[in-house]
Write a protein that holds these residues in place. Structure first.
Motif, PDB file in Angstrom:
ATOM      1  N   MET A   1      25.272  66.518   5.413  1.00  0.00           N
ATOM      2  CA  MET A   1      24.193  67.473   5.676  1.00  0.00           C
ATOM      3  C   MET A   1      23.322  67.662   4.439  1.00  0.00           C
ATOM      4  O   MET A   1      23.780  67.455   3.313  1.00  0.00           O
ATOM      5  CB  MET A   1      24.771  68.831   6.082  1.00  0.00           C
ATOM      6  CG  MET A   1      25.237  68.916   7.512  1.00  0.00           C
ATOM      7  SD  MET A   1      25.587  70.635   8.003  1.00  0.00           S
ATOM      8  CE  MET A   1      26.988  70.996   6.958  1.00  0.00           C
ATOM      9  N   ARG A   2      22.114  68.077   4.672  1.00  0.00           N
ATOM     10  CA  ARG A   2      21.193  68.432   3.596  1.00  0.00           C
ATOM     11  C   ARG A   2      21.093  69.956   3.593  1.00  0.00           C
ATOM     12  O   ARG A   2      20.603  70.555   4.557  1.00  0.00           O
ATOM     13  CB  ARG A   2      19.834  67.783   3.864  1.00  0.00           C
ATOM     14  CG  ARG A   2      18.893  67.792   2.683  1.00  0.00           C
ATOM     15  CD  ARG A   2      17.748  66.806   2.915  1.00  0.00           C
ATOM     16  NE  ARG A   2      16.970  66.631   1.718  1.00  0.00           N
ATOM     17  CZ  ARG A   2      15.698  67.026   1.574  1.00  0.00           C
ATOM     18  NH1 ARG A   2      15.077  67.610   2.606  1.00  0.00           N
ATOM     19  NH2 ARG A   2      15.054  66.832   0.449  1.00  0.00           N
ATOM     20  N   ILE A   3      21.586  70.585   2.516  1.00  0.00           N
ATOM     21  CA  ILE A   3      21.742  72.037   2.482  1.00  0.00           C
ATOM     22  C   ILE A   3      20.933  72.643   1.340  1.00  0.00           C
ATOM     23  O   ILE A   3      21.061  72.217   0.184  1.00  0.00           O
ATOM     24  CB  ILE A   3      23.224  72.426   2.316  1.00  0.00           C
ATOM     25  CG1 ILE A   3      24.076  71.809   3.436  1.00  0.00           C
ATOM     26  CG2 ILE A   3      23.393  73.938   2.292  1.00  0.00           C
ATOM     27  CD1 ILE A   3      25.571  71.997   3.252  1.00  0.00           C
ATOM     28  N   LEU A   4      20.116  73.628   1.666  1.00  0.00           N
ATOM     29  CA  LEU A   4      19.380  74.388   0.661  1.00  0.00           C
ATOM     30  C   LEU A   4      20.157  75.670   0.374  1.00  0.00           C
ATOM     31  O   LEU A   4      20.479  76.431   1.291  1.00  0.00           O
ATOM     32  CB  LEU A   4      17.983  74.741   1.184  1.00  0.00           C
ATOM     33  CG  LEU A   4      17.183  75.754   0.345  1.00  0.00           C
ATOM     34  CD1 LEU A   4      16.863  75.192  -1.038  1.00  0.00           C
ATOM     35  CD2 LEU A   4      15.910  76.177   1.080  1.00  0.00           C
ATOM     36  N   ILE A   5      20.471  75.894  -0.903  1.00  0.00           N
ATOM     37  CA  ILE A   5      21.168  77.108  -1.310  1.00  0.00           C
ATOM     38  C   ILE A   5      20.266  77.893  -2.255  1.00  0.00           C
ATOM     39  O   ILE A   5      20.014  77.464  -3.387  1.00  0.00           O
ATOM     40  CB  ILE A   5      22.518  76.816  -1.982  1.00  0.00           C
ATOM     41  CG1 ILE A   5      23.418  76.007  -1.041  1.00  0.00           C
ATOM     42  CG2 ILE A   5      23.206  78.121  -2.395  1.00  0.00           C
ATOM     43  CD1 ILE A   5      24.788  75.668  -1.619  1.00  0.00           C
ATOM     44  N   ILE A   6      19.768  79.018  -1.779  1.00  0.00           N
ATOM     45  CA  ILE A   6      18.930  79.880  -2.607  1.00  0.00           C
ATOM     46  C   ILE A   6      19.844  80.860  -3.335  1.00  0.00           C
ATOM     47  O   ILE A   6      20.608  81.591  -2.716  1.00  0.00           O
ATOM     48  CB  ILE A   6      17.900  80.630  -1.747  1.00  0.00           C
ATOM     49  CG1 ILE A   6      17.035  79.633  -0.975  1.00  0.00           C
ATOM     50  CG2 ILE A   6      17.034  81.546  -2.613  1.00  0.00           C
ATOM     51  CD1 ILE A   6      16.129  80.266   0.059  1.00  0.00           C
ATOM     52  N   GLY A   7      19.763  80.841  -4.653  1.00  0.00           N
ATOM     53  CA  GLY A   7      20.687  81.633  -5.457  1.00  0.00           C
ATOM     54  C   GLY A   7      21.932  80.847  -5.820  1.00  0.00           C
ATOM     55  O   GLY A   7      22.981  81.425  -6.120  1.00  0.00           O
ATOM     56  N   GLY A   8      21.824  79.540  -5.817  1.00  0.00           N
ATOM     57  CA  GLY A   8      22.970  78.676  -6.067  1.00  0.00           C
ATOM     58  C   GLY A   8      23.412  78.572  -7.506  1.00  0.00           C
ATOM     59  O   GLY A   8      24.331  77.807  -7.818  1.00  0.00           O
ATOM     60  N   LYS A   9      22.786  79.347  -8.402  1.00  0.00           N
ATOM     61  CA  LYS A   9      23.211  79.375  -9.808  1.00  0.00           C
ATOM     62  C   LYS A   9      23.928  80.677 -10.156  1.00  0.00           C
ATOM     63  O   LYS A   9      24.375  80.865 -11.280  1.00  0.00           O
ATOM     64  CB  LYS A   9      21.990  79.220 -10.727  1.00  0.00           C
ATOM     65  CG  LYS A   9      21.259  77.898 -10.613  1.00  0.00           C
ATOM     66  CD  LYS A   9      22.000  76.779 -11.305  1.00  0.00           C
ATOM     67  CE  LYS A   9      21.157  75.512 -11.361  1.00  0.00           C
ATOM     68  NZ  LYS A   9      21.874  74.403 -12.022  1.00  0.00           N
ATOM     69  N   GLY A  10      24.038  81.590  -9.188  1.00  0.00           N
ATOM     70  CA  GLY A  10      24.602  82.907  -9.451  1.00  0.00           C
ATOM     71  C   GLY A  10      26.124  82.931  -9.392  1.00  0.00           C
ATOM     72  O   GLY A  10      26.786  81.913  -9.184  1.00  0.00           O
TER      73      GLY A  10
END
Length: 201
Positions: A1-10
């Protein structure tokens, strides 16, 4: 899958991103860091970021702000911080993001234990979290193309214990593996309109 994670550095986003990277293409977004920049408080920023990606199979949001302060000290503008960022930011992410998801894709929003078990200084944050729960259950009835929308609601996680323990007296921290698995359930499962609660009492 192609997944966008917003906040993936937190604190929560990083282990979630690391888990999904094992078997998926993960794009990490943040206001000022990551593979692309997306500020969820700005609908134009959401549109611009998603347009650059074209299509994804899943969107995970682990971002959003709300003001923590004593109720007597909260101004109207303080409430609007959470309304614009964590609430409308995530609502707009669903509103705009549905057009950039593949058929049968998913959107996972983030809330927290404050919706069900608020503590002092969280009137604004609790209000916003509760509103997102209601939004998720309602939008799932109408969203099209087989898209699923869920929310992950976590208690205080282990990796944030030292920072927030004074606000949550007597609360048991949630192990990070359990926190990550809540997002796995939302993305890889079949649930729609679910509030996936992970609290340690």
């Amino acid at each position: 899958m192609r997944i966008l994670i917003i906040g993936g550095k937190g604190t929560i986003g990083k282990p979630v991103a690391e888990h999904f990277q094992n078997e998926n293409e993960v794009i990490v977004a943040g206001r000022s860091s990551g593979d692309i920049n997306i500020d969820i408080a700005d609908a134009d920023s959401i549109e611009k970021g998603l347009k650059a990606l074209k299509k994804v199979d899943a969107i995970i949001c682990i971002a959003g702000e709300a003001k923590w302060a004593d109720f007597n000290d909260l101004t109207e503008d303080d409430y609007y911080i959470g309304l614009r960022s964590k609430l409308m930011g995530q609502v707009n992410l669903v509103r705009i993001g549905k057009d950039y998801l593949t058929e049968g894709g998913s959107i996972t929003l983030s809330t927290g234990i404050l919706a069900d078990d608020p503590v002092a200084k969280t009137t604004s944050a609790a209000m916003v979290n509760g509103a997102i729960h209601s939004f998720v259950k309602a939008v799932a009835l109408e969203i099209e193309k087989g898209i699923r929308v869920n929310a992950v609601s976590l208690g205080m996680v282990e990796d944030a214990y030292d920072k927030y323990k004074a606000y949550f007296p007597g609360h048991n921290p949630v192990p990070m593996k359990k926190a990550v698995n809540a997002f796995v359930r939302s993305v890889n499962g079949k649930g729609n309109g679910e509030i996936i609660r992970v609290y340690e009492y």
